[in-house]
Design a protein around this motif. Structure first.
Motif, PDB file in Angstrom:
ATOM      1  N   VAL A   5       0.859  -1.189   0.000  1.00  0.00           N
ATOM      2  CA  VAL A   5       0.000   0.000   0.000  1.00  0.00           C
ATOM      3  C   VAL A   5       0.890   1.233   0.000  1.00  0.00           C
ATOM      4  N   SER A   6       0.664   2.101  -0.959  1.00  0.00           N
ATOM      5  CA  SER A   6       1.463   3.311  -1.095  1.00  0.00           C
ATOM      6  C   SER A   6       0.842   4.445  -0.268  1.00  0.00           C
ATOM      7  N   LEU A   7       1.623   4.965   0.665  1.00  0.00           N
ATOM      8  CA  LEU A   7       1.183   6.091   1.483  1.00  0.00           C
ATOM      9  C   LEU A   7       2.201   7.220   1.351  1.00  0.00           C
ATOM     10  N   GLU A   8       1.721   8.432   1.166  1.00  0.00           N
ATOM     11  CA  GLU A   8       2.598   9.590   1.122  1.00  0.00           C
ATOM     12  C   GLU A   8       2.754  10.214   2.504  1.00  0.00           C
ATOM     13  N   GLU A   9       1.705  10.070   3.309  1.00  0.00           N
ATOM     14  CA  GLU A   9       1.668  10.724   4.619  1.00  0.00           C
ATOM     15  C   GLU A   9       0.852   9.878   5.589  1.00  0.00           C
ATOM     16  N   ILE A  10       1.258   9.890   6.838  1.00  0.00           N
ATOM     17  CA  ILE A  10       0.474   9.267   7.908  1.00  0.00           C
ATOM     18  C   ILE A  10       0.302  10.288   9.010  1.00  0.00           C
ATOM     19  N   ASN A  11      -0.949  10.477   9.404  1.00  0.00           N
ATOM     20  CA  ASN A  11      -1.288  11.343  10.526  1.00  0.00           C
ATOM     21  C   ASN A  11      -1.159  10.503  11.802  1.00  0.00           C
ATOM     22  N   VAL A  12      -0.255  10.887  12.675  1.00  0.00           N
ATOM     23  CA  VAL A  12      -0.096  10.213  13.957  1.00  0.00           C
ATOM     24  C   VAL A  12      -0.979  10.976  14.933  1.00  0.00           C
ATOM     25  N   GLY A  13      -2.148  10.404  15.198  1.00  0.00           N
ATOM     26  CA  GLY A  13      -3.145  11.108  15.990  1.00  0.00           C
ATOM     27  C   GLY A  13      -3.107  10.790  17.466  1.00  0.00           C
ATOM     28  N   ASN A  14      -3.056   9.504  17.789  1.00  0.00           N
ATOM     29  CA  ASN A  14      -3.080   9.128  19.196  1.00  0.00           C
ATOM     30  C   ASN A  14      -2.386   7.786  19.404  1.00  0.00           C
ATOM     31  N   VAL A  15      -1.354   7.817  20.227  1.00  0.00           N
ATOM     32  CA  VAL A  15      -0.700   6.609  20.728  1.00  0.00           C
ATOM     33  C   VAL A  15      -0.731   6.793  22.242  1.00  0.00           C
ATOM     34  N   SER A  16      -1.607   6.050  22.897  1.00  0.00           N
ATOM     35  CA  SER A  16      -1.943   6.315  24.294  1.00  0.00           C
ATOM     36  C   SER A  16      -0.774   6.209  25.273  1.00  0.00           C
ATOM     37  N   ALA A  17      -0.958   6.897  26.376  1.00  0.00           N
ATOM     38  CA  ALA A  17       0.023   6.911  27.462  1.00  0.00           C
ATOM     39  C   ALA A  17       0.284   5.488  27.962  1.00  0.00           C
ATOM     40  N   ASN A  18       1.525   5.272  28.316  1.00  0.00           N
ATOM     41  CA  ASN A  18       1.956   3.969  28.808  1.00  0.00           C
ATOM     42  C   ASN A  18       3.188   4.216  29.671  1.00  0.00           C
ATOM     43  N   PRO A  19       3.249   3.646  30.864  1.00  0.00           N
ATOM     44  CA  PRO A  19       4.403   3.910  31.741  1.00  0.00           C
ATOM     45  C   PRO A  19       5.744   3.455  31.157  1.00  0.00           C
ATOM     46  N   LYS A  20       5.709   2.583  30.150  1.00  0.00           N
ATOM     47  CA  LYS A  20       6.947   2.109  29.527  1.00  0.00           C
ATOM     48  C   LYS A  20       7.333   2.947  28.310  1.00  0.00           C
ATOM     49  N   LYS A  21       6.539   4.002  28.048  1.00  0.00           N
ATOM     50  CA  LYS A  21       6.789   4.832  26.868  1.00  0.00           C
ATOM     51  C   LYS A  21       7.081   6.267  27.293  1.00  0.00           C
ATOM     52  N   THR A  22       7.667   7.011  26.376  1.00  0.00           N
ATOM     53  CA  THR A  22       8.007   8.415  26.605  1.00  0.00           C
ATOM     54  C   THR A  22       7.000   9.301  25.882  1.00  0.00           C
ATOM     55  N   LYS A  23       6.597  10.384  26.526  1.00  0.00           N
ATOM     56  CA  LYS A  23       5.642  11.327  25.952  1.00  0.00           C
ATOM     57  C   LYS A  23       6.371  12.286  25.017  1.00  0.00           C
ATOM     58  N   TYR A  24       5.873  12.386  23.761  1.00  0.00           N
ATOM     59  CA  TYR A  24       6.449  13.293  22.774  1.00  0.00           C
ATOM     60  C   TYR A  24       5.499  14.416  22.385  1.00  0.00           C
ATOM     61  N   SER A  25       4.225  14.238  22.651  1.00  0.00           N
ATOM     62  CA  SER A  25       3.228  15.297  22.456  1.00  0.00           C
ATOM     63  C   SER A  25       2.071  14.971  23.389  1.00  0.00           C
ATOM     64  N   LYS A  26       1.043  15.822  23.377  1.00  0.00           N
ATOM     65  CA  LYS A  26      -0.074  15.579  24.298  1.00  0.00           C
ATOM     66  C   LYS A  26      -0.790  14.262  24.020  1.00  0.00           C
ATOM     67  N   SER A  27      -0.597  13.708  22.820  1.00  0.00           N
ATOM     68  CA  SER A  27      -1.329  12.489  22.489  1.00  0.00           C
ATOM     69  C   SER A  27      -0.447  11.358  21.950  1.00  0.00           C
ATOM     70  N   VAL A  28       0.859  11.539  21.979  1.00  0.00           N
ATOM     71  CA  VAL A  28       1.750  10.522  21.403  1.00  0.00           C
ATOM     72  C   VAL A  28       2.819  10.100  22.405  1.00  0.00           C
ATOM     73  N   TRP A  29       2.773   8.828  22.771  1.00  0.00           N
ATOM     74  CA  TRP A  29       3.730   8.201  23.673  1.00  0.00           C
ATOM     75  C   TRP A  29       4.383   7.057  22.903  1.00  0.00           C
ATOM     76  N   LEU A  30       5.712   7.011  22.883  1.00  0.00           N
ATOM     77  CA  LEU A  30       6.415   6.014  22.080  1.00  0.00           C
ATOM     78  C   LEU A  30       7.526   5.338  22.868  1.00  0.00           C
ATOM     79  N   ASP A  31       7.810   4.085  22.494  1.00  0.00           N
ATOM     80  CA  ASP A  31       9.005   3.405  23.003  1.00  0.00           C
ATOM     81  C   ASP A  31       9.992   3.280  21.835  1.00  0.00           C
ATOM     82  N   GLN A  32      11.133   2.686  22.085  1.00  0.00           N
ATOM     83  CA  GLN A  32      12.169   2.618  21.050  1.00  0.00           C
ATOM     84  C   GLN A  32      11.730   1.784  19.846  1.00  0.00           C
ATOM     85  N   THR A  33      10.943   0.744  20.070  1.00  0.00           N
ATOM     86  CA  THR A  33      10.440  -0.060  18.949  1.00  0.00           C
ATOM     87  C   THR A  33       9.545   0.777  18.054  1.00  0.00           C
ATOM     88  N   ASP A  34       8.666   1.581  18.667  1.00  0.00           N
ATOM     89  CA  ASP A  34       7.812   2.478  17.887  1.00  0.00           C
ATOM     90  C   ASP A  34       8.664   3.435  17.060  1.00  0.00           C
TER      91      ASP A  34
END
Length: 159
Positions: free
Chosen positions: A98-127
């Motif tokens: 599937v060809s995508l030019e852009e992906i909107n990262v809207g919400n990746v919920s809070a998780n104590p094992k992840k780091t907060k990068y915006s009000k709605s995006v929490w990521l770990d190293q795998t992400d």
């Protein structure tokens, strides 16, 4: 092949912001929820069907099924909103052709094992590693909760 109207990562799948904000701006006629877990869960399928507004077709498919449908001639890609639970599903969709030019990262919920990068995006190293793979393929990754909000490039928030 025409480009997909909009692709969004949002672990809540279909909810009020999708229905009230995104659909009114995008004017999508179809929502494709590409999610293995939701596609296999009858209760979640019923809830997502109830959340989908009248007049908008819902395709609740596994990631592989979604890729096949999005790459088929019957898909009206320009009028389709693709919703993915996480970056792993997005990467699998792209890996399936599937060809995508852009992906909107809207919400990746809070998780104590992840780091907060915006009000709605929490990521770990795998992400982050998986998002980097998408970026390497030329896909623009924009963090934006609602359409009228100013977006930010994901890696500008990470770095």
């Amino acid at each position: 092949m025409e480009k997909i109207g909009h692709a969004r990562i949002d672990d809540r799948l279909i909810h009020g912001q999708i229905v009230a904000a995104w659909l009114s701006v995008l004017r999508s006629s179809t929502i494709v929820v590409a999610d293995d877990k939701a596609a296999a869960d009858p209760l979640q399928k019923m809830l997502l069907e109830m959340a989908c507004p009248p007049g908008v077709a819902l395709k609740l498919l596994s990631v592989a099924e979604a890729a096949a449908w999005l790459n088929s001639p019957q898909a009206n890609r320009a009028k389709t909103l693709v919703i993915l639970r996480d970056v792993t599903a997005a990467l699998a969709l792209v890996d399936s052709g599937v060809s995508l030019e852009e992906i909107n990262v809207g919400n990746v919920s809070a998780n104590p094992k992840k780091t907060k990068y915006s009000k709605s995006v929490w990521l770990d190293q795998t992400d982050i590693d998986n998002f980097a793979k998408l970026k390497e393929r030329g896909i623009y990754l924009e963090v934006r909760v609602v359409p009228n909000e100013k977006g930010a490039e994901l890696f500008s928030l990470i770095n």
